[in-house]
Design a protein around this motif. Sequence first.
Motif: not given
Length: 407
Positions: A26-27, A347, A349, A367
Amino acid sequence: MCQRLAIALLMAAGLHVTDVTARPYPGFSGLAATADSAATAGNNPAGSTRLEKRAIEVEAMWFRSESKWESGFEESGDPSTSKSSSDTVVPRIFYVEPINENTAFSFTVLGAGFSDDLGDWPGRYFLREYDALYISALPSLARRLNDKWSVAGSVAITYASYEQERAVANLFDPGYGDGKSRIETDSVEFGFGLSALYEMDAATRLGIAWSSQIDATQEGKNRLSGLGPRTEEVMRNLGVLGADIEVQSQSPQSVLLGLYHEFSNRHAVTIDGAWIDFSEFRLSEFYFNGQGFLASEQKFKDILALAVSYSWPVAERWMLGIGGMVTSQMIDDEERTMSLRLDSIASLGVAAEWQWKPDYCIEASLSYMDFGDSPVSTEPIPGLGTFSGKYVSRATYLLQVSLKYGG
């Protein structure tokens, strides 16, 4: 930048073959050492030697930003609140082409930018809107040295453009509304990068990637409109009207380090650390007919970032992943200006990948990113006073959808 694509790994020089499953990251996690999909072309080109055959990944990144900014002149005691939202879609393409068992060519197109549209807010004489865009094409050539080491060299071809609009007060023409100044510049610049991948064994590898600094010199014009006759005459005497504009900016060098490890139960973890020489970053320095007009005096701080991810199989053709990232603060509060309201970033995610067909995978990740409150306080403006503000709320949602072919 995420990597996830099912491929077969052919070890060089007649070594054993090991099946590798691409994973969802993710991200901005899973960067330097994963080397399990075409996205390695952008993160660590040295990893492209691990791919047995051609691999392609096409990705769309959708950024949805929601923010509330509170600001005003301190002497007035009457702050204003403005809400803004924006949508940005960034396409990315990664391509890897093995030449032989030990050599691979890769290519990627990446983009980055900063933009904001603040409208007719109290600080419009500093800035009403701006758009700084950087698009890089990164061709690379990778070579496997032995069963442990792979290295790569890259050339960064970067197109940079900068547009800025601000209000101009007609100080010498009472009763006139605001005029407008609009600057538009662009250029093409070149940089380079080096990367390496070390494969400790079939389950663990380390990666490192370095990107050079890019100094951009953009040329253009300053278009002024809506000026009163006396204000226009003053600006003509100062040589501002019709002047050639040069905007100098600087993209800093960076180093990315990463670890990938897969456990015996097919779960895997990644850890990435990054250093960005942000103390040398310059968004824009303006020169009118060769004379400095507005030099960038912001003192940025080097950025340290840490990203982690954890992924695991949940079904025969499904993988899940979770990940997050944190960065250090990019500039001290007292140094921040309206032009680039940066702060620390955090962040978190989640991602999922589905093997649609033997050679095709589809992945999606979502995210949440927090960019901090970024407080700003300017020097006093004659007749107006000190202007200050901060974000009361500021969040960005990043949706990534990609289609991967290869392996």
